[in-house]
Write a protein that holds these residues in place. Structure first.
Motif, PDB file in Angstrom:
ATOM      1  N   ARG A   1      29.151  -1.980  -4.255  1.00  0.00           N
ATOM      2  CA  ARG A   1      29.585  -2.005  -2.851  1.00  0.00           C
ATOM      3  C   ARG A   1      30.808  -1.097  -2.845  1.00  0.00           C
ATOM      4  N   LEU A   2      30.920   0.158  -2.096  1.00  0.00           N
ATOM      5  CA  LEU A   2      32.164   1.156  -2.011  1.00  0.00           C
ATOM      6  C   LEU A   2      32.812   0.665  -0.730  1.00  0.00           C
ATOM      7  N   PHE A   3      33.952   0.600  -0.918  1.00  0.00           N
ATOM      8  CA  PHE A   3      34.899   0.460   0.185  1.00  0.00           C
ATOM      9  C   PHE A   3      35.944   1.703   0.350  1.00  0.00           C
ATOM     10  N   LEU A   4      36.175   2.234   1.319  1.00  0.00           N
ATOM     11  CA  LEU A   4      37.035   3.452   1.581  1.00  0.00           C
ATOM     12  C   LEU A   4      37.052   3.596   3.095  1.00  0.00           C
ATOM     13  N   HIS A   5      38.094   4.446   3.338  1.00  0.00           N
ATOM     14  CA  HIS A   5      38.580   4.408   4.811  1.00  0.00           C
ATOM     15  C   HIS A   5      37.640   5.496   5.643  1.00  0.00           C
ATOM     16  N   ALA A   6      37.393   6.500   5.163  1.00  0.00           N
ATOM     17  CA  ALA A   6      36.792   7.601   5.621  1.00  0.00           C
ATOM     18  C   ALA A   6      35.324   7.989   5.116  1.00  0.00           C
ATOM     19  N   GLY A   7      35.375   8.625   3.951  1.00  0.00           N
ATOM     20  CA  GLY A   7      34.172   9.204   3.456  1.00  0.00           C
ATOM     21  C   GLY A   7      34.511   9.792   2.048  1.00  0.00           C
ATOM     22  N   PHE A   8      33.378  10.475   1.641  1.00  0.00           N
ATOM     23  CA  PHE A   8      33.331  11.461   0.508  1.00  0.00           C
ATOM     24  C   PHE A   8      32.457  12.340   0.443  1.00  0.00           C
ATOM     25  N   THR A   9      32.472  13.503   0.021  1.00  0.00           N
ATOM     26  CA  THR A   9      31.457  14.447   0.102  1.00  0.00           C
ATOM     27  C   THR A   9      30.683  14.878  -1.182  1.00  0.00           C
ATOM     28  N   ASN A  10      31.325  14.848  -2.498  1.00  0.00           N
ATOM     29  CA  ASN A  10      30.542  14.932  -3.541  1.00  0.00           C
ATOM     30  C   ASN A  10      29.141  14.347  -3.963  1.00  0.00           C
ATOM     31  N   LEU A  11      28.126  15.132  -4.356  1.00  0.00           N
ATOM     32  CA  LEU A  11      26.813  14.521  -4.320  1.00  0.00           C
ATOM     33  C   LEU A  11      27.054  13.423  -5.569  1.00  0.00           C
ATOM     34  N   LYS A  12      27.725  13.547  -6.348  1.00  0.00           N
ATOM     35  CA  LYS A  12      27.743  12.755  -7.737  1.00  0.00           C
ATOM     36  C   LYS A  12      28.641  11.345  -7.528  1.00  0.00           C
ATOM     37  N   GLY A  13      29.272  11.324  -6.197  1.00  0.00           N
ATOM     38  CA  GLY A  13      30.047  10.134  -6.093  1.00  0.00           C
ATOM     39  C   GLY A  13      31.539  10.278  -5.877  1.00  0.00           C
ATOM     40  N   ILE A  14      32.296   9.318  -5.725  1.00  0.00           N
ATOM     41  CA  ILE A  14      33.795   9.132  -5.737  1.00  0.00           C
ATOM     42  C   ILE A  14      34.303   9.755  -6.858  1.00  0.00           C
ATOM     43  N   GLU A  15      33.848   9.543  -7.912  1.00  0.00           N
ATOM     44  CA  GLU A  15      34.707   9.897  -9.129  1.00  0.00           C
ATOM     45  C   GLU A  15      34.809  11.199  -9.246  1.00  0.00           C
ATOM     46  N   TYR A  16      33.857  12.056  -8.642  1.00  0.00           N
ATOM     47  CA  TYR A  16      34.154  13.621  -8.687  1.00  0.00           C
ATOM     48  C   TYR A  16      34.411  14.330  -7.540  1.00  0.00           C
ATOM     49  N   GLU A  17      35.011  13.576  -6.732  1.00  0.00           N
ATOM     50  CA  GLU A  17      35.633  14.194  -5.168  1.00  0.00           C
ATOM     51  C   GLU A  17      36.638  15.088  -5.761  1.00  0.00           C
ATOM     52  N   TYR A  18      36.598  16.352  -5.038  1.00  0.00           N
ATOM     53  CA  TYR A  18      37.736  17.373  -5.436  1.00  0.00           C
ATOM     54  C   TYR A  18      38.957  17.060  -4.779  1.00  0.00           C
ATOM     55  N   PHE A  19      38.944  16.692  -3.394  1.00  0.00           N
ATOM     56  CA  PHE A  19      40.273  16.330  -2.795  1.00  0.00           C
ATOM     57  C   PHE A  19      40.514  15.050  -2.457  1.00  0.00           C
ATOM     58  N   LYS A  20      41.394  14.302  -2.827  1.00  0.00           N
ATOM     59  CA  LYS A  20      41.652  12.804  -2.728  1.00  0.00           C
ATOM     60  C   LYS A  20      41.914  12.713  -0.938  1.00  0.00           C
ATOM     61  N   GLN A  21      42.189  13.765  -0.094  1.00  0.00           N
ATOM     62  CA  GLN A  21      42.554  13.666   0.973  1.00  0.00           C
ATOM     63  C   GLN A  21      41.333  13.400   1.940  1.00  0.00           C
ATOM     64  N   THR A  22      40.077  13.599   1.302  1.00  0.00           N
ATOM     65  CA  THR A  22      38.755  13.446   1.644  1.00  0.00           C
ATOM     66  C   THR A  22      38.595  11.904   1.934  1.00  0.00           C
TER      67      THR A  22
END
Length: 241
Positions: A124-145
């Motif tokens: 179960r994932l908890f975060l404020h807003a979201g993420f965009t990378n199809l592979k999941g949070i570990e692969y997100e390009y910009f932490k501000q996302t």
């Protein structure tokens, strides 16, 4: 042990204390806060002081929100952000005018220690807003996302509720996690609303900065606890309305 996820507080400390009392929160419970602790009502300093003390006595996880990052940039770096001041930052600035140097140092340490996301043992994932990378949070390009994105909630809401997770058209970024819990985008700014699920995403921001209550959700039973509409607890204050 119960695990609660807490929506955006926006300096509404009175609402937070009220919802804790209604849920009967004890040190045996785990508390996961989804960010945006400040910017809205007049008790920014008091709210962060309360959370720091709570972290010493309870099992807490504090997620970073975009408003917390904006406040940190002002408090630590002196960044003057007119947009921040227009969206609740003015009340936060006024609150910090009464704070001493040690309090400000303690708060900077708190803001710097916030997590961008948290995944529990049940995926179960908890975060404020979201993420965009199809592979999941570990692969997100910009932490501000993690604390600015609004497309995750938009995607979840637009999804056909009959679409099964096993379907190849099911969004890949949602499929990595059993459930996702977010805040950031108020379900309503003008009326009382409850935490809402779309696909496997739960939005727990019920507009406490505006005319809604502060909400807390038991992530296992899905029992909802809410304060009174927070604006009623701060009469004469505009909040972010």
């Amino acid at each position: 042990m119960r695990t609660f996820v807490v929506g955006d507080i926006h300096s509404g400390l009175k609402g937070l204390k009220q919802v804790f009392e209604r849920a009967g929160v004890t040190p045996d419970d785990q508390l996961i806060f989804l960010g945006d602790y400040v910017d809205g009502w007049s008790e920014a300093v008091e709210t962060v002081d309360f959370l720091i003390e709570l972290g010493n006595s309870h099992n807490c996880i504090f997620i970073r929100g975009n408003h917390d990052e904006l406040c940190l940039e002002w408090l630590r770096d002196g960044k003057d952000n007119p947009l921040w001041l227009q969206h609740g930052g003015g009340a936060t600035l006024a609150s910090y005018e009464k704070a001493d140097a040690q309090t400000k140092r303690n708060h900077i340490q708190f803001y710097e220690g916030l997590k961008n996301h948290y995944v529990d043992s049940n995926k179960r994932l908890f975060l404020h807003a979201g993420f965009t990378n199809l592979k999941g949070i570990e692969y997100e390009y910009f932490k501000q996302t993690f604390y600015w994105d609004r497309t995750l909630w938009e995607l979840a809401r637009s999804l056909n509720p009959k679409l099964e997770r096993s379907n190849p058209d099911y969004p890949k970024r949602l499929a990595h996690y059993k459930e996702i819990f977010i805040g950031h985008t108020p379900i309503s700014k003008t009326t009382v609303a409850q935490p809402t699920r779309a696909a496997n995403v739960w939005n727990v921001d019920t507009g406490a900065a505006f005319k809604g209550p502060l909400s807390m959700l038991d992530i296992d039973s899905k029992t909802i606890f809410q304060s009174d509409p927070v604006h009623q607890l701060y009469p004469g204050e505009p909040g972010r309305n």
